[in-house]
Scaffold this motif. Structure first.
Motif, PDB file in Angstrom:
ATOM      1  N   GLU A   1      33.991   0.347  78.551  1.00 49.70           N
ATOM      2  CA  GLU A   1      34.251   0.150  77.124  1.00 49.70           C
ATOM      3  C   GLU A   1      33.257   0.942  76.268  1.00 49.70           C
ATOM      4  OE1 GLU A   1      34.183  -3.440  73.844  1.00 49.70           O
ATOM      5  OE2 GLU A   1      34.371  -3.951  75.965  1.00 49.70           O
ATOM      6  N   TYR A   2      32.000   0.966  76.673  1.00 47.77           N
ATOM      7  CA  TYR A   2      30.965   1.713  75.952  1.00 47.77           C
ATOM      8  C   TYR A   2      31.278   3.212  75.947  1.00 47.77           C
ATOM      9  CZ  TYR A   2      26.498   3.887  74.928  1.00 47.77           C
ATOM     10  OH  TYR A   2      25.508   4.668  74.398  1.00 47.77           O
TER      11      TYR A   2
ATOM     12  N   LEU B   1      34.221   4.663  76.335  1.00 46.97           N
ATOM     13  CA  LEU B   1      35.400   4.906  75.505  1.00 46.97           C
ATOM     14  C   LEU B   1      35.045   4.904  74.022  1.00 46.97           C
ATOM     15  CD1 LEU B   1      38.172   2.865  77.358  1.00 46.97           C
ATOM     16  CD2 LEU B   1      37.949   5.348  77.185  1.00 46.97           C
ATOM     17  N   ARG B   2      34.212   3.966  73.599  1.00 51.06           N
ATOM     18  CA  ARG B   2      33.769   3.954  72.191  1.00 51.06           C
ATOM     19  C   ARG B   2      33.010   5.227  71.847  1.00 51.06           C
ATOM     20  NH1 ARG B   2      31.401  -2.067  70.937  1.00 51.06           N
ATOM     21  NH2 ARG B   2      33.329  -3.183  71.319  1.00 51.06           N
ATOM     22  N   LEU B   3      32.147   5.634  72.772  1.00 50.83           N
ATOM     23  CA  LEU B   3      31.362   6.844  72.560  1.00 50.83           C
ATOM     24  C   LEU B   3      32.270   8.066  72.435  1.00 50.83           C
ATOM     25  CD1 LEU B   3      28.455   7.937  72.410  1.00 50.83           C
ATOM     26  CD2 LEU B   3      28.597   8.346  74.859  1.00 50.83           C
TER      27      LEU B   3
ATOM     28  N   ILE C   1      35.294   8.164  71.422  1.00 46.99           N
ATOM     29  CA  ILE C   1      36.092   8.095  70.197  1.00 46.99           C
ATOM     30  C   ILE C   1      35.222   8.321  68.960  1.00 46.99           C
ATOM     31  CG2 ILE C   1      37.459   6.557  68.735  1.00 46.99           C
ATOM     32  CD1 ILE C   1      38.556   5.325  71.334  1.00 46.99           C
ATOM     33  N   LEU C   2      34.056   7.685  68.906  1.00 44.13           N
ATOM     34  CA  LEU C   2      33.238   7.733  67.701  1.00 44.13           C
ATOM     35  C   LEU C   2      32.417   9.015  67.559  1.00 44.13           C
ATOM     36  CD1 LEU C   2      31.992   4.046  67.477  1.00 44.13           C
ATOM     37  CD2 LEU C   2      33.742   5.179  66.119  1.00 44.13           C
TER      38      LEU C   2
END
Length: 91
Positions: A3-4, A6-8, A10-11
């Protein structure tokens, strides 16, 4: 952990695009380029701007049918010439 990452993924591009966009906008504002087109109802029009260095530029401003050459710096604005006195002309 997935999850970390994937956030990285995307952001990080979003933050990079925002940084690039803000630097592009800052450069455009510093050079004196208007963000919108000329409005015909304004009595003063910016004809052209030539950046000379950090914080200084030459600008041609049209006011009341006259074109005026001004020097813009951090210390102020100085009129250099206007076309009514025959100091310069634009072809």
């Amino acid at each position: 952990m997935l999850e970390y990452i994937l956030r990285l993924l995307i952001l990080l591009p979003i933050i990079g695009a925002m940084a690039w966009g803000s630097l592009w906008l800052w450069k455009r504002v510093q050079m004196g380029v208007p963000l919108t087109g000329p409005r015909p109802d304004q009595p003063i029009q910016m004809v052209g701007v030539l950046p000379l260095g950090p914080g200084s530029k030459l600008a041609v401003v049209e006011f009341a049918g006259q074109r005026i050459l001004v020097a813009v710096s951090r210390n102020g604005i100085t009129r250099l010439a206007d076309d009514s006195q025959g100091d310069f002309h634009v072809d």
